[in-house]
Design a protein around this motif. Structure first.
Motif, PDB file in Angstrom:
ATOM      1  N   GLY A  48      65.855  57.755  43.425  1.00  0.00           N
ATOM      2  CA  GLY A  48      66.631  56.580  43.817  1.00  0.00           C
ATOM      3  C   GLY A  48      66.119  55.866  45.041  1.00  0.00           C
ATOM      4  O   GLY A  48      66.551  54.739  45.327  1.00  0.00           O
ATOM      5  N   ASN A  49      65.182  56.470  45.795  1.00  0.00           N
ATOM      6  CA  ASN A  49      64.659  55.792  46.988  1.00  0.00           C
ATOM      7  C   ASN A  49      63.976  54.473  46.620  1.00  0.00           C
ATOM      8  O   ASN A  49      64.206  53.433  47.246  1.00  0.00           O
ATOM      9  CB  ASN A  49      63.670  56.686  47.725  1.00  0.00           C
ATOM     10  N   GLY A  50      63.121  54.534  45.598  1.00  0.00           N
ATOM     11  CA  GLY A  50      62.391  53.334  45.194  1.00  0.00           C
ATOM     12  C   GLY A  50      63.323  52.230  44.733  1.00  0.00           C
ATOM     13  O   GLY A  50      63.112  51.056  45.043  1.00  0.00           O
ATOM     14  N   GLN A  51      64.361  52.601  44.002  1.00  0.00           N
ATOM     15  CA  GLN A  51      65.320  51.604  43.550  1.00  0.00           C
ATOM     16  C   GLN A  51      66.010  50.942  44.735  1.00  0.00           C
ATOM     17  O   GLN A  51      66.197  49.726  44.759  1.00  0.00           O
ATOM     18  CB  GLN A  51      66.349  52.254  42.627  1.00  0.00           C
ATOM     19  N   GLY A  52      66.390  51.750  45.724  1.00  0.00           N
ATOM     20  CA  GLY A  52      67.058  51.192  46.901  1.00  0.00           C
ATOM     21  C   GLY A  52      66.187  50.192  47.643  1.00  0.00           C
ATOM     22  O   GLY A  52      66.643  49.106  48.032  1.00  0.00           O
ATOM     23  N   VAL A  53      64.917  50.537  47.849  1.00  0.00           N
ATOM     24  CA  VAL A  53      63.995  49.627  48.528  1.00  0.00           C
ATOM     25  C   VAL A  53      63.798  48.360  47.703  1.00  0.00           C
ATOM     26  O   VAL A  53      63.789  47.246  48.240  1.00  0.00           O
ATOM     27  CB  VAL A  53      62.646  50.324  48.795  1.00  0.00           C
ATOM     28  N   ALA A  54      63.638  48.517  46.381  1.00  0.00           N
ATOM     29  CA  ALA A  54      63.438  47.358  45.512  1.00  0.00           C
ATOM     30  C   ALA A  54      64.639  46.416  45.550  1.00  0.00           C
ATOM     31  O   ALA A  54      64.485  45.186  45.590  1.00  0.00           O
ATOM     32  CB  ALA A  54      63.170  47.818  44.082  1.00  0.00           C
ATOM     33  N   GLU A  55      65.839  46.978  45.566  1.00  0.00           N
ATOM     34  CA  GLU A  55      67.041  46.149  45.611  1.00  0.00           C
ATOM     35  C   GLU A  55      67.151  45.397  46.930  1.00  0.00           C
ATOM     36  O   GLU A  55      67.566  44.233  46.961  1.00  0.00           O
ATOM     37  CB  GLU A  55      68.275  47.018  45.372  1.00  0.00           C
ATOM     38  N   GLN A  56      66.773  46.064  48.025  1.00  0.00           N
ATOM     39  CA  GLN A  56      66.785  45.373  49.316  1.00  0.00           C
ATOM     40  C   GLN A  56      65.759  44.242  49.334  1.00  0.00           C
ATOM     41  O   GLN A  56      66.024  43.149  49.851  1.00  0.00           O
ATOM     42  CB  GLN A  56      66.495  46.371  50.439  1.00  0.00           C
ATOM     43  N   ALA A  57      64.587  44.505  48.764  1.00  0.00           N
ATOM     44  CA  ALA A  57      63.549  43.473  48.712  1.00  0.00           C
ATOM     45  C   ALA A  57      64.009  42.287  47.872  1.00  0.00           C
ATOM     46  O   ALA A  57      63.798  41.126  48.246  1.00  0.00           O
ATOM     47  CB  ALA A  57      62.257  44.065  48.148  1.00  0.00           C
ATOM     48  N   ALA A  58      64.651  42.574  46.743  1.00  0.00           N
ATOM     49  CA  ALA A  58      65.137  41.496  45.881  1.00  0.00           C
ATOM     50  C   ALA A  58      66.160  40.634  46.602  1.00  0.00           C
ATOM     51  O   ALA A  58      66.116  39.392  46.542  1.00  0.00           O
ATOM     52  CB  ALA A  58      65.742  42.090  44.606  1.00  0.00           C
ATOM     53  N   ALA A  59      67.081  41.294  47.307  1.00  0.00           N
ATOM     54  CA  ALA A  59      68.105  40.544  48.039  1.00  0.00           C
ATOM     55  C   ALA A  59      67.470  39.647  49.100  1.00  0.00           C
ATOM     56  O   ALA A  59      67.882  38.497  49.302  1.00  0.00           O
ATOM     57  CB  ALA A  59      69.096  41.517  48.683  1.00  0.00           C
ATOM     58  N   LYS A  60      66.450  40.168  49.777  1.00  0.00           N
ATOM     59  CA  LYS A  60      65.798  39.400  50.839  1.00  0.00           C
ATOM     60  C   LYS A  60      65.059  38.191  50.282  1.00  0.00           C
ATOM     61  O   LYS A  60      65.117  37.087  50.841  1.00  0.00           O
ATOM     62  CB  LYS A  60      64.824  40.311  51.586  1.00  0.00           C
ATOM     63  N   LEU A  61      64.368  38.383  49.169  1.00  0.00           N
ATOM     64  CA  LEU A  61      63.623  37.267  48.579  1.00  0.00           C
ATOM     65  C   LEU A  61      64.559  36.218  47.987  1.00  0.00           C
ATOM     66  O   LEU A  61      64.252  35.027  47.996  1.00  0.00           O
ATOM     67  CB  LEU A  61      62.661  37.792  47.516  1.00  0.00           C
ATOM     68  N   LYS A  62      65.701  36.663  47.475  1.00  0.00           N
ATOM     69  CA  LYS A  62      66.681  35.701  46.968  1.00  0.00           C
ATOM     70  C   LYS A  62      67.209  34.819  48.091  1.00  0.00           C
ATOM     71  O   LYS A  62      67.500  33.635  47.887  1.00  0.00           O
ATOM     72  CB  LYS A  62      67.837  36.439  46.279  1.00  0.00           C
ATOM     73  N   GLU A  63      67.315  35.395  49.293  1.00  0.00           N
ATOM     74  CA  GLU A  63      67.729  34.601  50.448  1.00  0.00           C
ATOM     75  C   GLU A  63      66.715  33.497  50.755  1.00  0.00           C
ATOM     76  O   GLU A  63      67.064  32.477  51.339  1.00  0.00           O
ATOM     77  CB  GLU A  63      67.890  35.497  51.678  1.00  0.00           C
ATOM     78  N   GLN A  64      65.456  33.728  50.355  1.00  0.00           N
ATOM     79  CA  GLN A  64      64.404  32.734  50.573  1.00  0.00           C
ATOM     80  C   GLN A  64      64.292  31.762  49.399  1.00  0.00           C
ATOM     81  O   GLN A  64      63.308  31.041  49.276  1.00  0.00           O
ATOM     82  CB  GLN A  64      63.059  33.445  50.771  1.00  0.00           C
ATOM     83  N   SER A  65      65.323  31.791  48.524  1.00  0.00           N
ATOM     84  CA  SER A  65      65.441  30.865  47.391  1.00  0.00           C
ATOM     85  C   SER A  65      64.433  31.142  46.287  1.00  0.00           C
ATOM     86  O   SER A  65      64.108  30.249  45.487  1.00  0.00           O
ATOM     87  CB  SER A  65      65.287  29.407  47.869  1.00  0.00           C
ATOM     88  N   PHE A  66      63.931  32.374  46.195  1.00  0.00           N
ATOM     89  CA  PHE A  66      63.076  32.741  45.077  1.00  0.00           C
ATOM     90  C   PHE A  66      63.944  33.222  43.913  1.00  0.00           C
ATOM     91  O   PHE A  66      65.019  33.789  44.099  1.00  0.00           O
ATOM     92  CB  PHE A  66      62.096  33.846  45.480  1.00  0.00           C
ATOM     93  N   ASP A  67      63.441  32.961  42.708  1.00  0.00           N
ATOM     94  CA  ASP A  67      64.114  33.420  41.490  1.00  0.00           C
ATOM     95  C   ASP A  67      63.599  34.825  41.193  1.00  0.00           C
ATOM     96  O   ASP A  67      62.487  34.997  40.683  1.00  0.00           O
ATOM     97  CB  ASP A  67      63.793  32.459  40.345  1.00  0.00           C
ATOM     98  N   VAL A  68      64.414  35.828  41.484  1.00  0.00           N
ATOM     99  CA  VAL A  68      63.962  37.218  41.424  1.00  0.00           C
ATOM    100  C   VAL A  68      64.576  37.946  40.236  1.00  0.00           C
ATOM    101  O   VAL A  68      65.791  37.901  40.022  1.00  0.00           O
ATOM    102  CB  VAL A  68      64.327  37.974  42.727  1.00  0.00           C
ATOM    103  N   THR A  69      63.718  38.620  39.475  1.00  0.00           N
ATOM    104  CA  THR A  69      64.158  39.525  38.419  1.00  0.00           C
ATOM    105  C   THR A  69      63.801  40.937  38.838  1.00  0.00           C
ATOM    106  O   THR A  69      62.644  41.217  39.166  1.00  0.00           O
ATOM    107  CB  THR A  69      63.472  39.204  37.081  1.00  0.00           C
ATOM    108  N   ILE A  70      64.771  41.837  38.863  1.00  0.00           N
ATOM    109  CA  ILE A  70      64.517  43.225  39.256  1.00  0.00           C
ATOM    110  C   ILE A  70      64.911  44.152  38.117  1.00  0.00           C
ATOM    111  O   ILE A  70      65.978  44.004  37.528  1.00  0.00           O
ATOM    112  CB  ILE A  70      65.260  43.586  40.562  1.00  0.00           C
TER     113      ILE A  70
END
Length: 576
Positions: A48-70
């Motif tokens: 679950g560590n990798g999933q947690g990091v990936a979810e945080q990264a997705a949230a951060k990039l979405k804040e930058q107005s990127f269209d993110v699929t995770i």
């Protein structure tokens, strides 16, 4: 973190941050589109560590107005790679350099004949691992190398993370953000992957909750060769919640006697204050070694750093030896004190000593209770580790603390570690098969408590094994009661030392192979928890045998079927 990421993206020659490893990929300048919007993030994670990091990264990039699929790699259709332009991979390495179960389909596709040319793709890899293993971050390295061979271009250099992955993961995402912002022609936001706010009242890995010990019981009977503790902790007031299949992280303390011996061996001052993190917090050396840094595990990177303060020819020979097994043999079963004795004197200062050590990681234990059945409580099953090696007694850091130093009323710093890769089926009528010898029984106690509490009607079958029936049958009365009331449909046990010929859980599986296969045909989900090196491999081999024997499949067909079960989340493992 942002500035480091910016410089990393601009120049592939950036030095890695302390405590991390950055694999630099030289690449020519390329023409890029003026707008980048769609980004795909795939994670391959066992715990679950990798999933947690990936979810945080997705949230951060979405804040930058990127269209993110995770997505999990197991849910991703590899053939759609040809349609992607920007791909981020977060992947751990499991066992002896193996991909986690969820990453296998994508890994095998990319390394197979059907892998397409990916000249259009830009990517970056964040690799998670443990430097105490020989094949540190090998899966991430393999993905990086293979994508490059297929023509893909690195968006930002790969970062290899040890157990303390927060800062290097933040720097990796910052580098990715900068590269993407440059491509969009926009101004790069001064942002990075935020470590969870430690001043928040929300408890997490970065802000653990002090849980009170309610019970601490030895599960083994008198005369057993083992000691296994059943811990019950209070979560009252924490707001922490968990599901069956999750783990509890505990931040342990190192053994005080070992800490004092380490300090004495190096003639260091225990009261000398040292910086313990990048925020400049300072603690006395003894406190730092007790609570913040790993001293019980040797790794090659640690010995390489130690060699800078040692004139030992033996250490130099070990590190330069072409025989990897020689270094591996030395490392196994030894700790920092051994290295100081064998390769001293060490000329490092107190701060330099801290600089070569990695952070003391939390220990993860599969949760052995259902929150529905035990509100505001969490239960654990902890095997106590004691052994002799290289002329000294050795102890497990956290298990000994639980066995010898914890009384009801004491507290432990804990957090809930989510594991979406080990979950009860959403349909309560789905049959489940649980295979968990020793302390691997823990999550299945959680599963059956949950199903009993919610009235799930699906059949359940438990395989449990240990050394002796009389002394090592954990939660025996509970299992027998569950069989009586129908919450547990079938119980098969194997006690290896009660008969002349050792009998293990895989033998019980073979004895019931016909019914076992019928359960698979009926849609059962198979769960395995426990030792990866021996038990999990033997169980996996037995499953292949059952598929061949009862299903009339070839070995290749059986392996393909197992891969299909993984993709359908019908074969889930929590192994260590």
């Amino acid at each position: 973190n942002w500035l480091s990421g910016y410089l990393t993206a601009i120049s592939a020659a950036t030095s890695p941050p302390s405590g991390s490893h950055i694999a630099v990929v030289e690449r020519p300048a390329i023409e890029v589109p003026t707008a980048v919007k769609e980004i795909t993030i795939l994670y391959g994670s066992q715990t679950g560590n990798g999933q947690g990091v990936a979810e945080q990264a997705a949230a951060k990039l979405k804040e930058q107005s990127f269209d993110v699929t995770i997505q999990s790699m197991s849910d991703f259709k590899p053939t759609t790679l040809k349609k992607l332009e920007h791909l981020l991979l977060v992947v751990s390495t499991h066992g002896e350099g193996d991909p986690p179960d969820t990453a296998l389909p994508l890994y095998e596709f990319l390394h197979g004949r059907r892998a397409p040319k990916l000249d259009h793709l830009q990517y970056s890899v964040l690799a998670l691992g443990d430097s105490s293993y020989e094949f540190f971050c090998k899966t991430g390295s393999d993905f990086d190398k293979r994508l490059s061979e297929l023509g893909a271009t690195p968006l930002a250099p790969r970062v290899d993370c040890d157990l303390d992955y927060d800062e290097p993961a933040a720097q990796w995402l910052a580098a990715v953000e900068v590269a993407l912002q440059i491509q969009t022609g926009g101004q790069s936001a001064a942002a990075s992957l935020e470590v969870e706010n430690t001043t928040s009242t929300q408890y997490s890995r970065m802000n653990p909750f002090r849980a009170e010990v309610l019970e601490n019981i030895n599960l083994n009977g008198r005369g057993s060769n083992k000691e296994t503790r059943h811990l019950e902790l209070s979560l009252e007031g924490s707001g922490l919640v968990y599901e069956p299949g999750d783990s509890l992280g505990i931040f342990p303390e190192n053994n005080s006697e070992l800490v004092d011996k380490v300090i004495g061996e190096g003639s260091w001052n225990p009261e000398e204050t040292v910086e313990i993190n990048s925020q400049g917090e300072r603690r006395a050396l003894r406190v730092a070694l007790l609570n913040y840094f790993e001293i019980t595990v040797l790794t090659k990177p640690l010995l390489e750093k130690l060699s800078n303060y040692s004139e030992s020819e033996r250490l130099k020979h070990l590190l330069e030896s072409e025989q990897a097994s020689e270094l591996r043999t030395y490392i196994e079963g030894r700790d920092l004190l051994d290295a100081l004795k064998d390769f001293g004197p060490i000329s490092a200062s107190e701060q330099q000593l801290i600089g070569i050590l990695r952070k003391l990681p939390a220990r993860l234990y599969s949760i052995a209770s259902s929150l529905q059945a035990n509100p505001d409580e969490v239960h654990l099953t902890v095997g106590v580790v004691r052994y002799e090696a290289h002329g000294r007694s050795r102890q497990g850091v956290c298990s000994i603390q639980c066995a010898e130093n914890l009384e009801p009323g004491d507290t432990l710093p804990v957090y809930v570690h989510k594991n979406d890769n080990f979950r009860l089926p959403t349909n309560p009528e789905t049959p489940i098969i649980m295979i968990g010898p020793g302390t691997g029984i823990a999550p299945f106690r959680s599963f059956i408590e949950e199903r009993s509490e919610t009235g799930a009607e699906g059949k359940s079958w438990l395989f449990f094994g240990d050394q002796h029936y009389v002394t090592d049958f954990y939660y025996q009365t509970e299992w027998q009661n569950y069989v009586k009331d129908g919450s547990l449909s079938r119980l098969d046990v194997a006690f290896s030392r009660d008969t002349e010929e050792k009998v293990y859980v895989q033998h019980r599986m073979k004895e019931a192979s016909q019914e076992f296969y019928q359960w698979i045909e009926d849609g059962a989900v198979i769960y395995v928890c426990g030792d990866e090196q021996n038990m999990a491999k033997d169980v996996h081999a037995t499953l292949l045998e059952i598929l061949q024997q009862e299903g009339g499949k070839t070995l290749e067909e059986s392996e393909q079927f197992m891969t299909q079960l993984i993709q359908e989340k019908r074969y889930q493992r929590d192994v260590y």
